[in-house]
Design an enzyme around this catalytic site. Structure first.
Site, PDB file in Angstrom:
ATOM      1  N   GLN A 133       0.553  -4.060  -7.513  1.00 50.32           N
ATOM      2  CA  GLN A 133       0.520  -4.472  -6.225  1.00 50.32           C
ATOM      3  C   GLN A 133      -0.958  -5.070  -6.014  1.00 50.32           C
ATOM      4  O   GLN A 133      -2.009  -4.399  -6.285  1.00 50.32           O
ATOM      5  CB  GLN A 133       0.646  -3.281  -5.159  1.00 50.32           C
ATOM      6  N   GLY A 134      -0.796  -6.400  -5.545  1.00 51.13           N
ATOM      7  CA  GLY A 134      -1.863  -7.265  -5.459  1.00 51.13           C
ATOM      8  C   GLY A 134      -2.198  -7.316  -3.894  1.00 51.13           C
ATOM      9  O   GLY A 134      -1.960  -8.244  -3.322  1.00 51.13           O
ATOM     10  N   SER A 136      -5.462  -5.333  -2.116  1.00 49.06           N
ATOM     11  CA  SER A 136      -6.800  -5.519  -2.124  1.00 49.06           C
ATOM     12  C   SER A 136      -7.655  -6.425  -2.512  1.00 49.06           C
ATOM     13  O   SER A 136      -7.312  -7.077  -3.706  1.00 49.06           O
ATOM     14  CB  SER A 136      -7.323  -4.082  -2.342  1.00 49.06           C
ATOM     15  N   SER A 168      -3.765  -1.318  -9.558  1.00 52.85           N
ATOM     16  CA  SER A 168      -3.264  -0.249 -10.486  1.00 52.85           C
ATOM     17  C   SER A 168      -2.286  -0.803 -11.346  1.00 52.85           C
ATOM     18  O   SER A 168      -1.543  -1.605 -10.957  1.00 52.85           O
ATOM     19  CB  SER A 168      -2.856   1.077  -9.518  1.00 52.85           C
ATOM     20  N   GLU A 251       4.888   2.857   1.087  1.00 55.23           N
ATOM     21  CA  GLU A 251       4.018   3.512   0.022  1.00 55.23           C
ATOM     22  C   GLU A 251       3.573   5.080   0.541  1.00 55.23           C
ATOM     23  O   GLU A 251       3.178   5.798  -0.268  1.00 55.23           O
ATOM     24  CB  GLU A 251       2.834   2.579  -0.040  1.00 55.23           C
TER      25      GLU A 251
HETATM   26  C1  LIG Z   1      -6.965   5.093  -7.203  1.00 55.38           C
HETATM   27  C2  LIG Z   1      -6.999   3.752  -6.316  1.00 55.38           C
HETATM   28  C3  LIG Z   1      -5.878   2.954  -6.573  1.00 55.38           C
HETATM   29  C4  LIG Z   1      -5.861   1.843  -5.763  1.00 55.38           C
HETATM   30  N1  LIG Z   1      -4.769   0.962  -6.367  1.00 55.38           N
HETATM   31  C5  LIG Z   1      -4.719  -0.058  -5.447  1.00 55.38           C
HETATM   32  C6  LIG Z   1      -3.434  -1.160  -5.980  1.00 55.38           C
HETATM   33  O1  LIG Z   1      -2.640  -0.978  -6.675  1.00 55.38           O
HETATM   34  N2  LIG Z   1      -3.463  -2.288  -5.137  1.00 55.38           N
HETATM   35  C7  LIG Z   1      -4.280  -2.644  -4.175  1.00 55.38           C
HETATM   36  O2  LIG Z   1      -4.160  -3.606  -3.631  1.00 55.38           O
HETATM   37  N3  LIG Z   1      -5.280  -1.979  -3.795  1.00 55.38           N
HETATM   38  C8  LIG Z   1      -5.660  -0.707  -4.704  1.00 55.38           C
HETATM   39  N4  LIG Z   1      -6.477   0.102  -4.204  1.00 55.38           N
HETATM   40  C9  LIG Z   1      -7.338  -0.471  -3.206  1.00 55.38           C
HETATM   41  C10 LIG Z   1      -7.165   0.622  -2.022  1.00 55.38           C
HETATM   42  O3  LIG Z   1      -6.406   0.148  -1.016  1.00 55.38           O
HETATM   43  C11 LIG Z   1      -8.725   0.212  -1.054  1.00 55.38           C
HETATM   44  O4  LIG Z   1      -9.780   0.742  -1.865  1.00 55.38           O
HETATM   45  C12 LIG Z   1      -8.763   0.679   0.358  1.00 55.38           C
HETATM   46  O5  LIG Z   1      -7.932   0.105   1.077  1.00 55.38           O
HETATM   47  C13 LIG Z   1     -10.078   0.639   0.932  1.00 55.38           C
HETATM   48  O6  LIG Z   1     -10.568  -0.664   0.970  1.00 55.38           O
HETATM   49  P1  LIG Z   1     -11.989  -0.853   0.633  1.00 55.38           P
HETATM   50  O7  LIG Z   1     -12.234  -0.143  -0.959  1.00 55.38           O
HETATM   51  O8  LIG Z   1     -12.189  -2.287   0.324  1.00 55.38           O
HETATM   52  O9  LIG Z   1     -13.141  -0.051   1.489  1.00 55.38           O
HETATM   53  P2  LIG Z   1     -13.552  -0.448   2.687  1.00 55.38           P
HETATM   54  O10 LIG Z   1     -12.487  -1.163   3.785  1.00 55.38           O
HETATM   55  O11 LIG Z   1     -14.772  -1.419   2.457  1.00 55.38           O
HETATM   56  O12 LIG Z   1     -14.137   0.827   3.546  1.00 55.38           O
HETATM   57  C14 LIG Z   1     -15.027   1.235   3.124  1.00 55.38           C
HETATM   58  C15 LIG Z   1     -15.522   2.577   3.853  1.00 55.38           C
HETATM   59  O13 LIG Z   1     -15.300   2.167   5.519  1.00 55.38           O
HETATM   60  C16 LIG Z   1     -14.360   3.177   6.115  1.00 55.38           C
HETATM   61  N5  LIG Z   1     -13.707   2.022   7.118  1.00 55.38           N
HETATM   62  C17 LIG Z   1     -13.373   0.818   7.014  1.00 55.38           C
HETATM   63  N6  LIG Z   1     -12.968   0.240   8.142  1.00 55.38           N
HETATM   64  C18 LIG Z   1     -12.803   1.180   9.036  1.00 55.38           C
HETATM   65  C19 LIG Z   1     -12.250   1.667  10.268  1.00 55.38           C
HETATM   66  N7  LIG Z   1     -11.724   0.535  10.957  1.00 55.38           N
HETATM   67  N8  LIG Z   1     -12.681   2.867  11.075  1.00 55.38           N
HETATM   68  C20 LIG Z   1     -13.213   3.706  10.148  1.00 55.38           C
HETATM   69  N9  LIG Z   1     -13.490   3.586   9.025  1.00 55.38           N
HETATM   70  C21 LIG Z   1     -13.426   2.464   8.216  1.00 55.38           C
HETATM   71  C22 LIG Z   1     -13.160   3.103   4.730  1.00 55.38           C
HETATM   72  O14 LIG Z   1     -12.440   4.291   5.284  1.00 55.38           O
HETATM   73  C23 LIG Z   1     -14.247   3.498   3.680  1.00 55.38           C
HETATM   74  O15 LIG Z   1     -14.499   5.060   3.782  1.00 55.38           O
HETATM   75  C24 LIG Z   1      -6.711   1.363  -4.728  1.00 55.38           C
HETATM   76  C25 LIG Z   1      -7.691   2.166  -4.608  1.00 55.38           C
HETATM   77  C26 LIG Z   1      -7.978   3.301  -5.388  1.00 55.38           C
HETATM   78  C27 LIG Z   1      -9.132   4.319  -4.894  1.00 55.38           C
END
Ligand SMILES: Cc1cc2nc3c(=O)[nH]c(=O)nc-3n(C[C@H](O)[C@H](O)[C@H](O)COP(=O)(O)OP(=O)(O)OC[C@H]3O[C@@H](n4cnc5c(N)ncnc54)[C@H](O)[C@@H]3O)c2cc1C
Length: 411
Positions: A133-134, A136, A168, A251
């Site tokens: 899944q693409g 993020s 992933s 999901e």
């Molecule tokens: C094990 C794992 C597997 C993954 N697999 C995939 C995958 O297959 N495909 C894919 O597309 N993505 C995948 N992801 C990515 C995942 O969806 C993102 O990491 C997640 O959505 C958070 O985005 P970010 O890492 O950019 O953090 P950010 O969005 O930058 O957030 C950083 C921190 O700020 C907090 N925050 C941000 N906005 C708010 C708000 N409005 N209110 C309160 N708090 C907030 C967040 O909760 C977090 O603690 C995966 C992540 C992990 C850890």
């Protein structure tokens, strides 16, 4: 919600048990994979995992909720519960094509064209084609609508340029469903489209990322003028955000989380019953027993949340925002089980994974770090709380609420 199993259901369960008894070798092979052994190398392991899913599918135990027209079983709620219970009791591993089966598949059933359903759904069930899944991107995870992965239209083809991150399964996936910006002038949630992209297309580079547990679960994926046929657009052009929301609902729902937590908790109980502690074992400690019992109670709560979402889906309703309740509860329960595991291990929790003294071949170290990933992937715990507050409880939107409808899996 009280589930009663009819005599037909118990016959169904007996048939499944007999089938599992008759497929002990494959089951042991698949379970061996889960424990990190049983295959000479990663390619063999992937081959065995694909074979295990195909075997289970040919026996009628994969795609339970899917329509028969596309290879599904249209199983009842009780049949789905029976399969998840029996597979959990046999400690079977999650299926290798989980992302295709539980996220993209249901999305295509709802939003795909007839051609897309005929072309893609059967190969998801047999694990012939693995999916990633693409969603993020480096600049947008929680704030997914800020994504900038670009897709230009060139005749009957999209030309995709940009990067995805935390993807992933990317190194072994055959296909990727991705969100792209097709109209950079449109407001955030508009101008986004949902594409199905062949991972062997020229211009794709996958760069694996090592996670805190030292494993390679996800990757960066780079797209350089990657050509995607217009026939692989899901839904309307520029209207991918609505489809993405339904994908996020799928999901975050279902019984998959319950299955994995149940087999881990059973395993932890067995560990506590055998791990030497003083003159006895860890389970002799009242505090350990009380904590394990508390985790079981919480797991029963999660199981019934799962039943509720599942019965809504069977009634044809989208999981929607209430799926966030199950997702949040499951990820936080996973963290609590991880903390309980470290307490069961006691001083041995500090022993390195590769040490001969480590408990359960270091299983609970990996579980601890994996639990952190589960509280982020699929939308972070904070984002789930926002979604529950605003769209389940109807509380006023937080300033960022409009922006932060995160996405992307895990588990
Ligand atoms: C094990 C794992 C597997 C993954 N697999 C995939 C995958 O297959 N495909 C894919 O597309 N993505 C995948 N992801 C990515 C995942 O969806 C993102 O990491 C997640 O959505 C958070 O985005 P970010 O890492 O950019 O953090 P950010 O969005 O930058 O957030 C950083 C921190 O700020 C907090 N925050 C941000 N906005 C708010 C708000 N409005 N209110 C309160 N708090 C907030 C967040 O909760 C977090 O603690 C995966 C992540 C992990 C850890």
């Amino acid at each position: 919600m009280h589930l009663t199993f009819s005599p037909e259901d118990e016959e169904y369960r007996a048939r499944l048990r007999a089938w599992l008894d008759g497929h002990h070798a494959e089951l042991a092979g698949a379970a061996g994979l889960m424990a990190g052994g049983g295959a000479a190398n990663i390619l063999d392991a992937i081959g065995m995992a694909r074979e295990w899913q195909r075997t289970l599918y040919e026996a009628g135990y994969v795609g339970l909720a899917w329509p028969k027209a596309y290879g599904g079983q249209e199983a009842t709620l009780t049949q789905q519960v029976i399969v998840s219970e029996e597979l959990s009791r046999r400690n079977t591993p999650p299926l290798i094509n989980t992302i295709g089966l539980t996220i993209l598949g249901p999305t295509l059933v709802q939003h795909g064209t007839e051609e897309q359903k005929q072309r893609f759904l059967p190969k998801i069930l047999t694990a012939e084609e693995l999916w990633c899944q693409g969603f993020s991107v480096p600049e947008a995870g929680s704030d997914l609508a800020a994504l900038r992965t670009r897709a230009e239209i060139d005749g009957d083809t999209f030309v995709v340029t940009g990067q995805k991150v935390w993807t992933s399964m990317a190194p072994i996936a055959d296909w990727c469903f991705l969100l792209v910006r097709t109209d950079p002038t449109a407001p955030r949630h508009e101008g986004i489209s949902y594409l199905l992209c062949d991972m062997r297309a020229p211009g794709i580079t996958v760069r694996p990322l090592r996670n805190a547990a030292g494993g390679i679960h996800f990757s960066e994926v780079f797209f350089e003028d990657v050509r995607v046929p217009a026939a692989n657009l899901v839904g309307e052009l520029h209207a991918g955000w609505q489809i993405a929301r339904s994908t996020l609902g799928h999901e975050r729902s279902g019984l998959a989380g319950v299955l994995s937590l149940e087999s881990n908790l059973m395993r932890l109980w067995r560990t506590a019953a055998t791990l030497p502690r003083g003159d006895g074992v860890a389970l002799d400690d009242t505090a350990v027993r009380r904590e394990l019992a508390q985790r079981w109670i919480e797991l029963e709560g999660l199981r019934h949340l799962g039943f509720r979402t599942l019965s809504a889906q069977l009634a044809g309703r989208e999981p929607g925002a209430s799926a966030s309740v199950g997702k949040l509860f499951a990820s936080e329960l996973r963290s609590r089980i991880a903390a309980t595991a470290l307490r069961v291990e006691g001083p041995l929790a500090q022993v390195a994974k590769k040490s001969p003294h480590t408990v359960d071949r270091g299983r609970w170290h990996a579980f601890y770090f994996d639990a952190i990933g589960h509280s982020i992937g699929g939308g972070t715990a904070q984002i789930q709380r926002n979604t529950i507050a605003e769209r389940v409880l109807g509380l006023p939107r937080s300033v960022q609420g409009e922006r932060a409808e995160g996405g992307g899996p895990g588990r």
